[in-house]
Write a protein that holds these residues in place. Structure first.
Motif, PDB file in Angstrom:
ATOM      1  N   PRO A 120       0.803  -1.236   0.000  1.00 48.34           N
ATOM      2  CA  PRO A 120       0.000   0.000   0.000  1.00 48.34           C
ATOM      3  C   PRO A 120       0.828   1.275   0.000  1.00 48.34           C
ATOM      4  O   PRO A 120       0.327   2.345  -0.354  1.00 48.34           O
ATOM      5  N   HIS A 121       2.107   1.181   0.394  1.00 50.22           N
ATOM      6  CA  HIS A 121       2.940   2.386   0.480  1.00 50.22           C
ATOM      7  C   HIS A 121       4.217   2.274  -0.357  1.00 50.22           C
ATOM      8  O   HIS A 121       5.200   2.933  -0.076  1.00 50.22           O
ATOM      9  N   GLY A 122       4.195   1.431  -1.373  1.00 51.88           N
ATOM     10  CA  GLY A 122       5.395   1.294  -2.186  1.00 51.88           C
ATOM     11  C   GLY A 122       5.125   0.464  -3.426  1.00 51.88           C
ATOM     12  O   GLY A 122       4.038  -0.079  -3.613  1.00 51.88           O
ATOM     13  N   GLY A 123       6.145   0.327  -4.281  1.00 53.05           N
ATOM     14  CA  GLY A 123       5.962  -0.367  -5.535  1.00 53.05           C
ATOM     15  C   GLY A 123       6.125  -1.868  -5.440  1.00 53.05           C
ATOM     16  O   GLY A 123       5.706  -2.598  -6.331  1.00 53.05           O
ATOM     17  N   ARG A 124       6.742  -2.371  -4.383  1.00 52.60           N
ATOM     18  CA  ARG A 124       6.979  -3.819  -4.288  1.00 52.60           C
ATOM     19  C   ARG A 124       5.700  -4.563  -3.900  1.00 52.60           C
ATOM     20  O   ARG A 124       4.703  -3.960  -3.522  1.00 52.60           O
ATOM     21  N   THR A 125       5.761  -5.897  -4.032  1.00 53.49           N
ATOM     22  CA  THR A 125       4.606  -6.713  -3.661  1.00 53.49           C
ATOM     23  C   THR A 125       4.870  -7.426  -2.336  1.00 53.49           C
ATOM     24  O   THR A 125       6.030  -7.662  -1.958  1.00 53.49           O
ATOM     25  N   ILE A 126       3.798  -7.768  -1.648  1.00 50.94           N
ATOM     26  CA  ILE A 126       3.907  -8.473  -0.369  1.00 50.94           C
ATOM     27  C   ILE A 126       2.853  -9.569  -0.334  1.00 50.94           C
ATOM     28  O   ILE A 126       1.902  -9.570  -1.122  1.00 50.94           O
ATOM     29  N   SER A 127       2.992 -10.485   0.579  1.00 46.74           N
ATOM     30  CA  SER A 127       2.030 -11.575   0.708  1.00 46.74           C
ATOM     31  C   SER A 127       0.758 -11.057   1.360  1.00 46.74           C
ATOM     32  O   SER A 127       0.730  -9.985   1.968  1.00 46.74           O
ATOM     33  N   ILE A 128      -0.298 -11.847   1.224  1.00 43.21           N
ATOM     34  CA  ILE A 128      -1.570 -11.460   1.825  1.00 43.21           C
ATOM     35  C   ILE A 128      -1.443 -11.342   3.336  1.00 43.21           C
ATOM     36  O   ILE A 128      -2.006 -10.442   3.954  1.00 43.21           O
ATOM     37  N   SER A 129      -0.697 -12.254   3.953  1.00 43.97           N
ATOM     38  CA  SER A 129      -0.531 -12.211   5.410  1.00 43.97           C
ATOM     39  C   SER A 129       0.177 -10.927   5.839  1.00 43.97           C
ATOM     40  O   SER A 129      -0.196 -10.307   6.845  1.00 43.97           O
ATOM     41  N   GLU A 130       1.183 -10.522   5.057  1.00 43.70           N
ATOM     42  CA  GLU A 130       1.869  -9.261   5.373  1.00 43.70           C
ATOM     43  C   GLU A 130       0.911  -8.085   5.221  1.00 43.70           C
ATOM     44  O   GLU A 130       0.937  -7.137   6.008  1.00 43.70           O
ATOM     45  N   ARG A 131       0.073  -8.155   4.181  1.00 44.70           N
ATOM     46  CA  ARG A 131      -0.896  -7.066   3.967  1.00 44.70           C
ATOM     47  C   ARG A 131      -1.884  -6.995   5.121  1.00 44.70           C
ATOM     48  O   ARG A 131      -2.272  -5.902   5.543  1.00 44.70           O
ATOM     49  N   GLN A 132      -2.278  -8.157   5.630  1.00 41.64           N
ATOM     50  CA  GLN A 132      -3.190  -8.176   6.775  1.00 41.64           C
ATOM     51  C   GLN A 132      -2.541  -7.544   8.012  1.00 41.64           C
ATOM     52  O   GLN A 132      -3.171  -6.804   8.755  1.00 41.64           O
ATOM     53  N   ILE A 133      -1.260  -7.848   8.196  1.00 42.25           N
ATOM     54  CA  ILE A 133      -0.539  -7.283   9.332  1.00 42.25           C
ATOM     55  C   ILE A 133      -0.461  -5.766   9.214  1.00 42.25           C
ATOM     56  O   ILE A 133      -0.665  -5.031  10.182  1.00 42.25           O
ATOM     57  N   LEU A 134      -0.165  -5.284   7.992  1.00 38.91           N
ATOM     58  CA  LEU A 134      -0.122  -3.838   7.760  1.00 38.91           C
ATOM     59  C   LEU A 134      -1.480  -3.196   8.030  1.00 38.91           C
ATOM     60  O   LEU A 134      -1.562  -2.116   8.628  1.00 38.91           O
ATOM     61  N   ALA A 135      -2.539  -3.876   7.571  1.00 34.32           N
ATOM     62  CA  ALA A 135      -3.881  -3.340   7.786  1.00 34.32           C
ATOM     63  C   ALA A 135      -4.206  -3.257   9.275  1.00 34.32           C
ATOM     64  O   ALA A 135      -4.792  -2.272   9.745  1.00 34.32           O
ATOM     65  N   ARG A 151      -2.016  -2.969  11.694  1.00 30.06           N
ATOM     66  CA  ARG A 151      -1.203  -1.906  12.271  1.00 30.06           C
ATOM     67  C   ARG A 151      -1.823  -0.528  12.013  1.00 30.06           C
ATOM     68  O   ARG A 151      -1.847   0.323  12.888  1.00 30.06           O
ATOM     69  N   GLU A 152      -2.307  -0.342  10.784  1.00 26.46           N
ATOM     70  CA  GLU A 152      -2.930   0.932  10.441  1.00 26.46           C
ATOM     71  C   GLU A 152      -4.196   1.159  11.266  1.00 26.46           C
ATOM     72  O   GLU A 152      -4.451   2.266  11.749  1.00 26.46           O
ATOM     73  N   LYS A 153      -4.976   0.096  11.428  1.00 30.81           N
ATOM     74  CA  LYS A 153      -6.193   0.218  12.224  1.00 30.81           C
ATOM     75  C   LYS A 153      -5.860   0.513  13.682  1.00 30.81           C
ATOM     76  O   LYS A 153      -6.524   1.330  14.330  1.00 30.81           O
ATOM     77  N   SER A 154      -4.807  -0.158  14.171  1.00 23.88           N
ATOM     78  CA  SER A 154      -4.374   0.082  15.550  1.00 23.88           C
ATOM     79  C   SER A 154      -3.923   1.529  15.736  1.00 23.88           C
ATOM     80  O   SER A 154      -4.231   2.171  16.755  1.00 23.88           O
ATOM     81  N   LYS A 155      -3.216   2.056  14.731  1.00 23.78           N
ATOM     82  CA  LYS A 155      -2.760   3.441  14.808  1.00 23.78           C
ATOM     83  C   LYS A 155      -3.937   4.406  14.810  1.00 23.78           C
ATOM     84  O   LYS A 155      -3.948   5.397  15.553  1.00 23.78           O
ATOM     85  N   GLN A 156      -4.944   4.109  13.994  1.00 27.01           N
ATOM     86  CA  GLN A 156      -6.134   4.947  13.959  1.00 27.01           C
ATOM     87  C   GLN A 156      -6.854   4.940  15.302  1.00 27.01           C
ATOM     88  O   GLN A 156      -7.309   5.978  15.789  1.00 27.01           O
TER      89      GLN A 156
END
Length: 217
Positions: A32-47, A49-54
């Motif tokens: 979500p914040h760069g050009g590279r790709t990540i796994s779905i599990s990593e994307r879930q972790i990022l999501a 983290r973002e929700k926790s920050k909010q």
């Protein structure tokens, strides 16, 4: 298949994620914040983290509002005690001005009363215009504005031309007997959308304190 159909199928068949766990592990999606790709599990972790920050930001905001309300409540308490201790109309008026200036940092305060006998030597009993009085009588609650209503700016004398925001607090005991006006050079100090709960409390406290002395000559 349309994306909506895929999403609907996955919602209705959560067992898919267990049966094809190895497939999910091989799927990569854009970061979500760069050009590279990540796994779905990593994307879930990022999501998460973002929700926790909010949530942390929201909690911090709630705590800040709570602390600000506590501070205002303490100031209102001090003002109430000062008004309870006032023995006459002069000391009551002085308490209103002092607490608004020193505790609430309101730079300009004007108070006008049109009830009570024997206090004509006080500026607070200087007659106001019919327009100002009618405006005060029309108020059902405290009112904030970015400009002076009717001709009330004249109440502030030479300072009036520099004022950019106003709060009008009617003084009443069933019927309106006065008007308390707060003003500032800061356009954002008092604005139409701001809450008026504490202004309402201020009006009630000041009205009750003043009424004790208004009919005393």
């Amino acid at each position: 298949m349309r994306a909506e159909e895929v999403a609907g199928y996955l919602q209705q068949h959560p067992e898919f994620f267990e049966q094809y766990a190895d497939v999910l592990a091989e799927i990569h999606i854009p970061h979500p914040h760069g050009g590279r790709t990540i796994s779905i599990s990593e994307r879930q972790i990022l999501a998460l983290r973002e929700k926790s920050k909010q949530l942390e930001n929201k909690l911090r905001e709630i705590i800040q509002f709570g602390e600000e309300n506590d501070a205002i409540g303490e100031k209102m308490h001090r003002m109430t005690l000062a008004l309870l201790g006032a023995r006459d109309i002069r000391s009551t008026l002085s308490a209103v001005y002092f607490n608004l200036r020193e505790d609430f940092a309101v730079p300009h305060v004007v108070l006008r009363l049109w009830r009570g006998d024997g206090h004509g030597d006080l500026p607070e009993f200087t007659p106001v215009s019919d327009a100002s009085r009618e405006f005060a009588l029309s108020l059902s609650h405290s009112y904030c504005s970015s400009h002076a209503m009717v001709d009330t700016v004249e109440l502030f004398g030479e300072a009036g031309s520099h004022l950019r925001s106003f709060a009008y607090v009617p003084l009443r005991d069933g019927e309106t007997f006065g008007l308390l006006v707060l003003a500032s050079e800061d356009p954002q100090r008092f604005y139409p959308e701001m809450g008026t709960v504490y202004l309402k409390h201020l009006g009630e406290i000041a009205s009750t304190a003043l009424l004790k002395h208004l009919d005393q000559g």
